[in-house]
Design an enzyme around this catalytic site. Structure first.
Site, PDB file in Angstrom:
ATOM      1  N   LYS A   1     -15.908  24.425  26.073  1.00 58.18           N
ATOM      2  CA  LYS A   1     -15.416  23.606  24.949  1.00 58.18           C
ATOM      3  C   LYS A   1     -14.235  22.778  25.419  1.00 58.18           C
ATOM      4  O   LYS A   1     -13.562  23.147  26.395  1.00 58.18           O
ATOM      5  CB  LYS A   1     -14.995  24.484  23.766  1.00 58.18           C
ATOM      6  CG  LYS A   1     -13.889  25.504  24.022  1.00 58.18           C
ATOM      7  CD  LYS A   1     -12.480  24.995  23.896  1.00 58.18           C
ATOM      8  CE  LYS A   1     -11.442  26.091  24.186  1.00 58.18           C
ATOM      9  NZ  LYS A   1     -10.095  25.638  24.461  1.00 58.18           N
TER      10      LYS A   1
ATOM     11  N   PRO B   1     -14.654  27.115  35.197  1.00 54.99           N
ATOM     12  CA  PRO B   1     -13.572  27.813  35.903  1.00 54.99           C
ATOM     13  C   PRO B   1     -12.737  28.697  34.980  1.00 54.99           C
ATOM     14  O   PRO B   1     -12.643  28.434  33.779  1.00 54.99           O
ATOM     15  CB  PRO B   1     -12.719  26.679  36.475  1.00 54.99           C
ATOM     16  CG  PRO B   1     -13.341  25.409  36.069  1.00 54.99           C
ATOM     17  CD  PRO B   1     -14.482  25.671  35.159  1.00 54.99           C
ATOM     18  N   ILE B   2     -12.159  29.734  35.583  1.00 54.17           N
ATOM     19  CA  ILE B   2     -11.264  30.635  34.839  1.00 54.17           C
ATOM     20  C   ILE B   2      -9.883  29.972  34.747  1.00 54.17           C
ATOM     21  O   ILE B   2      -9.476  29.250  35.659  1.00 54.17           O
ATOM     22  CB  ILE B   2     -11.161  31.986  35.576  1.00 54.17           C
ATOM     23  CG1 ILE B   2     -12.537  32.636  35.650  1.00 54.17           C
ATOM     24  CG2 ILE B   2     -10.171  32.924  34.897  1.00 54.17           C
ATOM     25  CD1 ILE B   2     -12.596  33.875  36.520  1.00 54.17           C
TER      26      ILE B   2
ATOM     27  N   GLY C   1     -14.327  29.489  28.729  1.00 54.01           N
ATOM     28  CA  GLY C   1     -15.446  30.097  29.461  1.00 54.01           C
ATOM     29  C   GLY C   1     -15.691  31.564  29.132  1.00 54.01           C
ATOM     30  O   GLY C   1     -16.810  31.955  28.809  1.00 54.01           O
ATOM     31  N   GLY C   2     -14.633  32.369  29.178  1.00 55.59           N
ATOM     32  CA  GLY C   2     -14.783  33.813  28.926  1.00 55.59           C
ATOM     33  C   GLY C   2     -15.283  34.072  27.513  1.00 55.59           C
ATOM     34  O   GLY C   2     -16.157  34.928  27.291  1.00 55.59           O
ATOM     35  N   SER C   3     -14.754  33.326  26.551  1.00 59.21           N
ATOM     36  CA  SER C   3     -15.164  33.502  25.153  1.00 59.21           C
ATOM     37  C   SER C   3     -16.615  33.077  24.966  1.00 59.21           C
ATOM     38  O   SER C   3     -17.384  33.739  24.261  1.00 59.21           O
ATOM     39  CB  SER C   3     -14.289  32.640  24.235  1.00 59.21           C
ATOM     40  OG  SER C   3     -12.946  32.945  24.416  1.00 59.21           O
TER      41      SER C   3
ATOM     42  N   ASP D   1     -11.053  32.220  20.006  1.00 56.75           N
ATOM     43  CA  ASP D   1     -11.925  31.043  19.972  1.00 56.75           C
ATOM     44  C   ASP D   1     -13.411  31.385  20.139  1.00 56.75           C
ATOM     45  O   ASP D   1     -14.237  30.496  20.336  1.00 56.75           O
ATOM     46  CB  ASP D   1     -11.450  29.939  20.929  1.00 56.75           C
ATOM     47  CG  ASP D   1     -11.403  30.390  22.368  1.00 56.75           C
ATOM     48  OD1 ASP D   1     -11.773  31.547  22.635  1.00 56.75           O
ATOM     49  OD2 ASP D   1     -11.000  29.581  23.218  1.00 56.75           O
TER      50      ASP D   1
HETATM   51  O1  C5P Z   1      -7.438  35.758  21.106  1.00 57.95           O
HETATM   52  P1  C5P Z   1      -7.310  35.711  22.587  1.00 57.95           P
HETATM   53  O2  C5P Z   1      -7.611  37.027  23.229  1.00 57.95           O
HETATM   54  O3  C5P Z   1      -8.057  34.579  23.216  1.00 57.95           O
HETATM   55  O4  C5P Z   1      -5.793  35.400  22.878  1.00 57.95           O
HETATM   56  C1  C5P Z   1      -5.187  35.648  24.112  1.00 57.95           C
HETATM   57  C2  C5P Z   1      -3.670  35.660  23.921  1.00 57.95           C
HETATM   58  O5  C5P Z   1      -3.205  34.339  23.600  1.00 57.95           O
HETATM   59  C3  C5P Z   1      -3.210  36.521  22.772  1.00 57.95           C
HETATM   60  O6  C5P Z   1      -2.941  37.821  23.207  1.00 57.95           O
HETATM   61  C4  C5P Z   1      -1.927  35.838  22.321  1.00 57.95           C
HETATM   62  O7  C5P Z   1      -0.868  36.210  23.161  1.00 57.95           O
HETATM   63  C5  C5P Z   1      -2.197  34.390  22.598  1.00 57.95           C
HETATM   64  N1  C5P Z   1      -2.657  33.649  21.409  1.00 57.95           N
HETATM   65  C6  C5P Z   1      -1.726  33.257  20.447  1.00 57.95           C
HETATM   66  N2  C5P Z   1      -2.151  32.530  19.365  1.00 57.95           N
HETATM   67  C7  C5P Z   1      -3.454  32.180  19.222  1.00 57.95           C
HETATM   68  C8  C5P Z   1      -4.415  32.558  20.191  1.00 57.95           C
HETATM   69  C9  C5P Z   1      -3.977  33.288  21.279  1.00 57.95           C
HETATM   70  O8  C5P Z   1      -0.551  33.561  20.548  1.00 57.95           O
HETATM   71  N3  C5P Z   1      -3.821  31.443  18.181  1.00 57.95           N
END
Ligand code: C5P
Length: 299
Positions: free
Chosen positions: A15, A100-101, A107-109, A142
């Site tokens: 995305k 890519p990471i 990508g992971g999501s 996401d």
């Molecule tokens: O939800 P996800 O695992 O992708 O988020 C990874 C990290 O990014 C969360 O642990 C948080 O620290 C941060 N994050 C955030 N606000 C968001 C999405 C992610 O602070 N809206």
């Protein structure tokens, strides 16, 4: 799919965020954001196969740098299916990795949602759409975006999705996108951590974000280059020197580059038939072959 099918191949698109404003912190420690986000025709391919008589999932990947242990969201997605939805089977996953990471391309999501889709298909729809949404939300902020595979507006921590109208979606799909990535990888928690540490310096006022998003959608509907924002650019550009000069060169060629998500991948929009050779060359000169990911379309 039929009950006898044992293997399915699922496309896991990347995305990009066409607009991304971080509007502040939340009580749960996450951040609120306002984003226009769209899946693109560049991505990974996940094969999901029933693992007969197995007692654990197995994940393999053609890219040795990708973790294939429990840290990988694909395996977490599969474990959640058993934990919450009574699925008793185990699966063999093989990931052909292109996204890519540490790129901000999701990508992971997307891989995790591809796993949910694959399991849904192989278990003859034991998971309905609302279960899938609940699981996706649990796996990552996401993830829900990758269920419908069309451009959406994201709010909240990323899990609140609003659909666009048909004309807006069609207008976005008339654009092409050139994706490029400097060799640095950026960790999403690190980028959000910098946002938080800045005590508001990088946040956008939420009303302003909504106004800009409306303007962005209006421009897209008119076929005009939209105003784009990504609040993570301030964080990434401060630490990594590679972005500024490349963005300046692309701007001097008349393009409007933007970083996607928490970076480090970036993109520029163009229309079919537009001359982008100079932009391509500029990216190649700055980043080398491996930095130019793909010219692609919106899904
Ligand atoms: O939800 P996800 O695992 O992708 O988020 C990874 C990290 O990014 C969360 O642990 C948080 O620290 C941060 N994050 C955030 N606000 C968001 C999405 C992610 O602070 N809206």
């Amino acid at each position: 799919m039929s009950a006898n099918d044992t293997k399915v191949e699922v496309f896991a698109p990347a995305k990009i965020n066409l607009y991304l404003a971080v509007t502040g912190t939340r009580e749960d420690g996450f951040h609120n954001l306002v984003s226009l986000v769209a899946p693109i025709s560049y991505g990974d391919v996940l094969t999901v196969e029933r693992a007969e008589n197995a007692f654990e999932d197995v994940l393999s990947c053609d890219d040795p740098s990708v973790p294939t242990n429990a840290e990988n969201l694909i395996l977490q997605a599969s474990a959640f299916c058993r934990e919450y939805y009574g699925i008793t089977e185990y699966f063999k996953f093989h990931l052909k990795k292109k996204i890519p990471i540490g790129a901000g391309l999701g990508g992971g999501s997307s891989d995790a949602v591809a796993a949910l889709r694959g399991i849904q298909a192989l278990t003859c729809d034991a998971l309905d759409e609302s279960s899938l949404y609940a699981l996706a939300e649990k796996i990552g902020s996401d993830c829900p975006l990758f269920l419908d595979l069309e451009p959406k507006v994201m709010r909240g921590r990323g899990e609140q999705l609003a659909s666009l109208d048909k004309a807006q979606i069609e207008a976005i799909r008339r654009w092409r996108v050139l994706v490029f990535k400097p060799s640095v990888s950026i960790s999403t928690p690190w980028a959000y951590g910098c946002m938080k540490a800045s005590e508001g310096a990088f946040y956008t006022d939420s009303q302003r974000a909504e106004d800009e998003l409306s303007q962005c959608l209006d421009s897209i509907a008119k076929g005009e280059q939209p105003f784009l924002r990504n609040d993570f650019e301030a964080v990434a550009f401060r630490k990594y020197m590679v972005f500024e000069p490349l963005f300046q060169s692309l701007k001097s060629l008349g393009h409007t580059p933007l970083m996607s998500g928490s970076g480090s991948a970036c993109f520029l929009l163009y229309k079919e038939g537009d001359a982008i050779d100079e932009a391509r060359q500029c990216i190649l000169d700055a980043l080398g072959e491996e930095g130019l990911l793909a010219p692609c379309a919106f899904l």
